[in-house]
Design a protein around this motif. Structure first.
Motif, PDB file in Angstrom:
ATOM      1  N   UNK A  37       0.802  -1.339   0.183  1.00  0.00           N
ATOM      2  CA  UNK A  37       0.226   0.132  -0.001  1.00  0.00           C
ATOM      3  C   UNK A  37       0.760   1.182   0.005  1.00  0.00           C
ATOM      4  N   UNK A  38       2.104   1.242   0.666  1.00  0.00           N
ATOM      5  CA  UNK A  38       2.663   2.359   0.959  1.00  0.00           C
ATOM      6  C   UNK A  38       3.422   2.656  -0.426  1.00  0.00           C
ATOM      7  N   UNK A  43       4.028   5.792  -5.405  1.00  0.00           N
ATOM      8  CA  UNK A  43       4.021   5.599  -6.955  1.00  0.00           C
ATOM      9  C   UNK A  43       3.008   6.545  -7.488  1.00  0.00           C
ATOM     10  N   UNK A  44       1.949   6.580  -7.087  1.00  0.00           N
ATOM     11  CA  UNK A  44       0.861   7.415  -7.421  1.00  0.00           C
ATOM     12  C   UNK A  44       0.899   9.027  -6.975  1.00  0.00           C
ATOM     13  N   UNK A  45       1.755   9.123  -5.946  1.00  0.00           N
ATOM     14  CA  UNK A  45       1.854  10.470  -5.221  1.00  0.00           C
ATOM     15  C   UNK A  45       0.333  10.906  -4.758  1.00  0.00           C
ATOM     16  N   UNK A  46      -0.166  10.108  -4.101  1.00  0.00           N
ATOM     17  CA  UNK A  46      -1.601  10.230  -3.593  1.00  0.00           C
ATOM     18  C   UNK A  46      -1.825   9.026  -2.676  1.00  0.00           C
ATOM     19  N   UNK A  47      -2.664   9.851  -1.662  1.00  0.00           N
ATOM     20  CA  UNK A  47      -2.938   8.850  -0.421  1.00  0.00           C
ATOM     21  C   UNK A  47      -4.349   8.238  -0.802  1.00  0.00           C
ATOM     22  N   UNK A  48      -4.435   6.933  -0.597  1.00  0.00           N
ATOM     23  CA  UNK A  48      -5.712   6.085  -0.963  1.00  0.00           C
ATOM     24  C   UNK A  48      -6.441   5.791   0.131  1.00  0.00           C
TER      25      UNK A  48
END
Length: 305
Positions: A37-38, A43-48
């Motif tokens: 998850x981290x 990779x996405x530069x976004x918090x999921x």
């Protein structure tokens, strides 16, 4: 980072609402799931995910990414299965749930063709108009008619399901023929239990919706019984053409208010997206679409708007 592996872990965490639950389901350690998850968030530069000591929840970005991830993983799985099962012969027991009237009138006549084409598949068919839980009740797929509720099921349209108002010539001779939707309020209308709402019919023309409050002496959960009652002159019915098409073509029932149309419905094959699509399911769904399609024979020569 293996992007597809990280997406799979993220989807499982979102479905279960738990890192530890996802770890158990996937056979991974808790630190491994956390690392996936981290890495994906990095990779996405976004918090999921929003994390607290008691629960996990999706961020807005996470919710959007979840839906896309499910589709990407499903497409990848289907591509892999299609390549791997290209030469596979369908076999085993295919457990199917299907609605009563459609199955008796139309499904039954095509099943022998499927059996001839795929002799190693045994068909176990349960007829019921209720919405079954495919996974809990052990069905491979189901045929469902009408608007589908949002779910995690994979769906494929196999044919349209068009509704027509009609009544017997004897009923119309005695009670008159409705000329506009509001006239239905003065008629006996026989209603179907699984239509919602049961005491209203909605008809559309030129972009305008006409909602009519109806009443009658029969409310039933089976379209064939409603058809029989209408043939006997009991009242007006609103039923799909796969039930009443032959009666209209032969003059036993008269179509009404054909300038108006009801909601656009369809006949779908549905099956669980979380399971691998076996050759028996894939071939059966393809077969249904081939046999019925967008211009099914039950709609032939009918006054459809």
């Amino acid at each position: 980072m293996n992007l597809f592996e990280a997406m799979k872990v993220f989807v499982k965490v979102a479905e279960l609402g738990s890192l530890s639950g996802a770890a158990r389901a996937l056979g991974l350690s808790n630190p491994s799931v956390s690392r996936h998850i981290a890495d994906l968030e990095q990779y996405l530069q976004a918090r999921l995910l929003n994390r607290s000591t008691r629960r996990l929840s999706l961020t807005d970005t996470g919710s959007a990414y979840l839906e896309r991830s499910k589709q990407v993983l499903f497409d990848l799985e289907q591509a892999t299965l299609a390549a791997g099962m290209h030469a596979a012969k369908p076999s085993g027991v295919l457990r199917l749930n299907a609605p009563v009237s459609f199955s008796v009138s139309h499904l039954g006549r095509v099943l022998p063709l499927y059996a001839q084409r795929y002799p190693n598949v045994a068909l176990d068919v349960t007829l019921s108009d209720r919405i079954v839980d495919l996974i809990e009740e052990g069905f491979d797929l189901a045929i469902r008619i009408g608007r589908l509720q949002d779910s995690n099921l994979v769906t494929r349209k196999i044919a349209p399901a068009r509704l027509l108002l009609c009544a017997s010539p004897a009923y119309l001779e005695q009670h008159g023929t409705p000329q506009q939707p509001s006239d239905l309020e003065r008629h006996t209308c026989l209603t179907y239990a699984y239509s919602m709402p049961g005491d209203e019919w909605r008809l559309q023309r030129d972009g305008k919706t006409h909602t009519v409050r109806i009443k009658g002496g029969l409310h039933c959960n089976n379209g064939d019984l409603l058809r029989a009652a209408a043939l006997g002159g009991m009242g007006i019915i609103r039923q799909p053409t796969f039930i009443i098409g032959d009666d209209i073509r032969n003059g036993r029932l008269v179509p009404l208010l054909t300038d108006y149309h009801g909601p656009e419905l369809a006949i779908h094959a549905v099956y669980p997206s979380r399971q691998h699509l076996s050759a028996k399911v894939r071939t059966f769904v393809d077969f249904l679409a081939e046999q019925f399609g967008d211009a099914p024979d039950w709609d032939r020569d009918l006054p459809l708007s």
